[in-house]
Design an enzyme around this catalytic site. Structure first.
Site, PDB file in Angstrom:
ATOM      1  N   ASP A  21     -12.301  91.391  41.915  1.00 38.30           N
ATOM      2  CA  ASP A  21     -11.326  90.306  41.988  1.00 38.30           C
ATOM      3  C   ASP A  21     -12.056  89.029  41.596  1.00 38.30           C
ATOM      4  OD1 ASP A  21      -9.584  88.265  42.609  1.00 38.30           O
ATOM      5  OD2 ASP A  21      -9.275  88.867  44.704  1.00 38.30           O
TER       6      ASP A  21
ATOM      7  N   LYS B 246      -6.406  79.313  38.965  1.00 34.61           N
ATOM      8  CA  LYS B 246      -7.601  78.551  39.290  1.00 34.61           C
ATOM      9  C   LYS B 246      -8.337  78.177  37.992  1.00 34.61           C
ATOM     10  CE  LYS B 246      -7.366  81.095  43.524  1.00 34.61           C
ATOM     11  NZ  LYS B 246      -7.028  80.134  44.549  1.00 34.61           N
TER      12      LYS B 246
ATOM     13  N   TRP C 239      -9.908  87.279  51.476  1.00 36.05           N
ATOM     14  CA  TRP C 239      -9.201  87.976  50.402  1.00 36.05           C
ATOM     15  C   TRP C 239      -9.668  89.408  50.260  1.00 36.05           C
ATOM     16  CZ3 TRP C 239      -4.951  85.649  49.605  1.00 36.05           C
ATOM     17  CH2 TRP C 239      -4.874  84.254  49.762  1.00 36.05           C
TER      18      TRP C 239
END
Lengths: 362, 362
Positions: free
Chosen positions: B173, B197, B102
């Protein structure tokens, strides 16, 4: 169950049958012991919902494999930017038909990004009460596209037929009337629509693109802002808004089970007739300023004799459980948003309320 | 009710209490006779939910009025582009600490838009099994920001403490570990996180921005891609994803009712101890390659002696209703994603399953 009359402009009413189904399976989707909301976007359970929704959309709109169907995020407002980012460059320009607040916003974004011309505008003294005729359009035959808003939620106008634009592909914002009736998509290159009026809950944006348009998209864009990314990944490049798409799937089943687009058109025409007849037959108590052929079947906008009476109308309608009937803050008045999910029975009840209110307050 | 053990990496498990509440009010939110999903984003009912969620987030993270909290769309992947679009220009650059797939994607987007440097990378032969130490970082003191991914879902690593970056604001992030423990936000200018999440369902992205960063955002961007637009409009510039935000509100209440971030940390540490002890105590049957101090408490990644045994493990775990334990397609193996909503009881049951599987298949 005591469901209200939901006339919000969006997020808006959804079919009760759809909501009951979602409620029943909210904690346990098909025996998985999980909500679909808690299920991976890469799971076979979610994938079946996603692909089925795309197939139903193509079937309802009569689209073949020359179209890509995408589920994106950010609402129509994000499309206002993505369309010019993908299709404009230093050497071309786009035509915009401006018929209300939303098409003006679309034009504004295009001008930030590239060259855009106004092909027609029906704005008079800051308001829009009509739609342009074919002969009112100044079309650039070399335009990259011609942008149109099919239904104007604030002013209550709706194109009954799209103008013709020659070889220039049309890009249509159908946020507020998609799937409300059959439409002729000849020469339409792109359709986009925020879901929260006729398709489902807020949080997912439908984009339908003819594949020759997809091939014309600019390269070098940020990955998430390129239509190519999403079309190639079947809208699963990253985590899509799974629960909103699941709700769209259920709404599409409901549309199919209720006669498809022909069924929706019949239902919407019946509701429109009821409410416009109530306005036109009120002896001038209720006034709708829109030319008959341009009247929206989705958002019915009208005025009362005074702003005070309009405020009283909103208050009493709300007490009678007709929610969301206050006109948009930019123009005031009354607005009844009667998308696909609003029933004929509900609109009949609303016209009865209107008659009683007029009788008591004349 | 027979709820499964939901170990999906995201969309992921949500607290059962939250799901039951949502189910109870799905057709009738607080007596309105409508779902909150069908209610205008400009209504007082929705506004209360929206504003309360923002206040709960600020309270949980200990943030004052020098931070803006935004609810956007498009997931972390859209933030990979929006961050450089808002903060980079021809005369500056940003630092990226790359610790997994990511963060590499975030770096790729930054390079499309402006100048970006790798401050550190722990990639070895295409995989990442550790996190950089402070001394491994090559920091540019003039960088516009330094980007970091706090938890790596694919490789199962998590920063227990953020590096220091001097006067350069960090952009983090936190998609996969936000609100899982108290964090020191000194020098953090921006946090962003896809909701699916630890926060709620897919379809909403949290962005928290220090107001001095907001002032530095570039002008001239498309309206929807400017943080200023959303901060000034309290995330109501256009229709926000109301239902996902409503679910986030409920999850935030659940976190507060379960001890806040201290409570979450205690719960997550207990689960991590159980599962890593099961791995480390398996006599080498289960192997986790991550350095002890870098192990993730959110995504526990491990291998079995052979790929065949891993496939058998996934099959039998699924049959025992442990869903989503197959490792990411890029690296294989097993992954148990045990975000906030996974209970200690569930993880205990999983470690028992692991022990039984090892005994039967050694």
């Amino acid at each position: 169950m005591n469901r209200s009359h939901n006339y919000y402009a969006g997020p808006a009413a959804m079919p009760t049958e759809v909501m009951l189904e979602a409620q029943a399976e909210l904690l346990d989707y098909k025996g998985t012991g999980m909500s679909i909301m808690e299920t991976s976007h890469r799971s076979k359970e979610y994938d079946a919902i996603h692909c089925e929704a795309i197939e139903m959309l193509k079937s309802l709109l009569g689209l073949g494999d020359d179209y890509s169907v995408m589920f994106l995020q950010g609402g129509a407002s994000m499309q206002f930017a993505m369309i010019p980012m993908n299709f404009l460059n230093a050497n071309n320009s786009a035509d915009y038909i401006t018929t209300g607040a939303w098409s003006k916003k679309a034009l504004k974004e295009a001008k930030i990004i590239g060259n855009a011309k106004v092909a027609a505008s029906t704005e008079v003294d800051g308001v829009f009460t009509s739609l342009p005729k074919q002969t009112d359009l100044t079309l650039d035959p070399n335009a990259a596209y011609c942008h149109l808003t099919s239904n104007n939620t604030i002013y209550g106008t709706q194109f009954s037929k799209f103008p013709t634009t020659g070889n220039v592909p049309m890009v249509i914002d159908m946020s507020s009337d998609i799937l409300s009736k059959p439409v002729d998509l000849t020469n339409v290159g792109v359709i986009y629509a925020g879901a929260q009026k006729n398709l489902g809950p807020a949080g997912v944006t439908l984009v339908i693109m003819r594949k020759d348009m997809l091939e014309k998209c600019n390269d070098g864009l940020p990955t998430m802002l390129s239509y190519k990314t999403h079309a190639e990944a079947n809208s699963l490049f990253n985590t899509c808004p799974t629960f909103p798409i699941y709700m769209v799937n259920k709404v599409l089943h409901w549309i199919i089970n209720n006669g498809g687009l022909e069924g929706m058109a019949k239902r919407n025409e019946a509701k429109g007739k009821l409410i416009y007849n109530a306005i036109d037959g009120s002896g001038g108590y209720y006034v709708n300023k829109i030319a008959a052929e341009d009247r929206s079947l989705m958002n019915v906008v009208f005025n009362l004799p005074t702003a005070e009476l309009e405020a009283k109308f909103v208050k009493e309608a709300t007490a009678a459980r007709f929610f969301g009937v206050k006109g948009h803050r930019s123009i005031g008045g009354i607005r009844a948003s009667i998308y696909n999910a609003a029933s004929v029975e509900s609109v009949t009840a609303f016209t009865e309320f209107m008659a009683q209110f007029a009788a008591k307050n004349s």
